[in-house]
Design an enzyme around this catalytic site. Structure first.
Site, mmCIF file in Angstrom:
data_model
loop_
_atom_site.group_PDB
_atom_site.id
_atom_site.type_symbol
_atom_site.label_atom_id
_atom_site.label_comp_id
_atom_site.label_asym_id
_atom_site.label_seq_id
_atom_site.Cartn_x
_atom_site.Cartn_y
_atom_site.Cartn_z
ATOM 1 N N THR A 193 0.824 -1.210 0.000
ATOM 2 C CA THR A 193 0.000 0.000 0.000
ATOM 3 C C THR A 193 0.859 1.261 0.000
ATOM 4 O OG1 THR A 193 -0.109 -0.159 2.404
ATOM 5 C CG2 THR A 193 -2.014 -0.979 1.186
ATOM 6 N N GLU A 197 17.787 4.798 -1.679
ATOM 7 C CA GLU A 197 17.495 3.438 -2.175
ATOM 8 C C GLU A 197 16.850 3.490 -3.562
ATOM 9 O OE1 GLU A 197 16.332 0.631 0.758
ATOM 10 O OE2 GLU A 197 15.619 -0.836 -0.687
ATOM 11 N N ASP A 257 9.559 1.314 4.975
ATOM 12 C CA ASP A 257 10.677 0.700 5.698
ATOM 13 C C ASP A 257 11.523 1.740 6.417
ATOM 14 O OD1 ASP A 257 9.645 -1.443 4.402
ATOM 15 O OD2 ASP A 257 11.391 -1.836 3.138
#
Ligand code: ADP
Ligand code: MG
Length: 381
Positions: free
Chosen positions: A28, A158, A170
């Protein structure tokens, strides 16, 4: 080997950033939706000291190379391509790059990493690596970044430097979680709330089952699901699938002809509703009732979003048959880990059942451990 032996001097400090498991809200975060991760007691620690010669030197106890990797900061300006062959060192280098690109007046550093976060198990060792790096540089150079800003820059590292198209969950989990809580996060505006999740007080345990498999299918499938979600949003004329209310799902489904896109849509919309439901259950002080919602979420990831695999399905099936309250895959899928909510008294029976099912199926022995909601990134020395 440690910082002192590697660099021949003492570090200026030590910082720690945890891995995470996501309780609910999967796939999501790149749809501007809702997630509810918790930080693990497993952390990546970095001992660090400034350098004034424009060099970033990194070494990790988890990587068996004899020399630290040396990266001149001047090479970072060209972006991740210039360091394409630098392997794991692209993560900390990417963070230095993102800080600099954001205008931070940082500089060089010696960094030495040690980690207890399993890598590639869907528990966000990459975010722990990034956030520990970012926090160390932030404190060493007095950059004054807030946890959300730091998380956003680590995500940028990232995405744009390492080249992994992850969402913000994260890094936010690693940077912002607090002990004893799950983090309810709106990934659109990063508004959030710490939700009490005291498992022990309720006689509950949240087991993490690391299947120790990572199917090669994963990378391409993630990009493809992401693209599918964007296409569905475009078709429906919304910014992101988060903008489709649960009450309007049936109507939205009628407007999407492609059955595959329709299934992606259905998962994202129902998953956001499941996050809302879990939030209500935790707020009401009835965490046991979260179990069935987890299992429902797994079915949606397996049948609609199609990101599960035989090993993850087996964890859920074996755990639930042995009396777990509920279980689901967690993280991106195609391997990695599952979470199992279980009453204290049933932990052994459920754990044994999962191990036995894996042995019977000829799968590698899974690794089981307790997820006790732990604190987010911090300075530890
Ligand atoms: P996950 O984040 O789920 O563990 P990823 O594939 O996103 O899996 O990130 C794993 C990668 O991150 C590893 O392959 C490695 O390059 C890097 N990494 C993570 N932790 C460390 C560490 N402590 N030392 C060196 N590299 C690490
Ligand atoms: Mg990762």
């Amino acid at each position: 080997m440690n910082f002192v032996e590697t660099y021949g001097r003492d570090p200026e400090g030590v910082w720690a950033a945890p891995g995470r498991v996501n309780l609910i809200g999967e796939h999501t975060d790149y749809n501007d939706g809702f997630v509810m991760p918790l930080a693990l007691p497993h952390t990546t620690r970095v001992a660090a000291a400034r350098r004034d010669d424009g060099l970033l030197r990194v070494r990790s106890a988890s990587v068996a190379t004899s020399e630290p990797v040396e990266i001149p900061l001047s090479r970072l300006a060209a972006g991740g391509e210039a360091l394409a062959d630098a392997g794991w060192a692209r993560y900390p280098a990417g963070v230095a790059w993102a800080l600099h690109a954001d205008g931070a007046q940082g500089g060089g550093a010696d960094l030495y990493f040690e980690s207890t976060v399993p890598t590639g198990a869907g528990l966000s060792s990459s975010a722990a690596l990034e956030v520990s790096t970012g926090l160390a540089l932030n404190d060493l150079y007095g950059l004054g970044l807030t946890p959300d800003r730091l998380a956003a820059l680590c995500r940028r590292a990232e995405n744009d430097f390492v080249g992994v198209p992850c969402g913000i969950m994260d890094q936010m989990a690693s940077a912002c979680c607090t002990a004893g809580h799950a983090l309810y996060l709106d990934t659109r505006d990063l508004s959030r709330r710490q939700v009490p999740f005291d498992l022990a007080a309720e006689g509950l345990r949240l087991l993490v089952v690391d299947t120790r498999v990572q199917h090669a299918l994963g990378d391409g499938a993630y990009a493809q699901r992401r693209a599918g979600c964007e296409e569905a949003a475009l078709l429906l004329g919304v910014t992101a699938l988060r903008d489709v209310p649960y009450a309007e799902l049936a109507e939205a489904e009628r407007r999407v002809d492609d059955p595959e896109l329709r299934r992606l849509l259905r998962h994202v919309v129902t998953e956001n509703e499941r996050v809302a439901r879990v939030l209500r259950l935790l707020d009401a002080g009835t965490p046991r009732d979260v179990g069935p919602v987890l299992t429902e979420g797994h079915a949606s990831l397996r049948d609609d979003f199609a990101v599960s695999c035989a090993e993850l399905d087996l964890v859920v099936e074996a755990a639930n048959s042995a009396g777990a309250l509920g279980a689901r895959m967690t993280g991106g899928g195609f391997g990695g880990s599952a979470v199992v909510l279980v009453m204290e008294a049933a932990v052994e029976k459920v754990s044994d059942a999962v191990r036995a099912a894996f042995a019977d199926a000829g799968h590698e022995t899974p690794r089981l451990f307790d997820a006790v909601p732990a604190e987010g990134a911090r300075r530890v020395a």
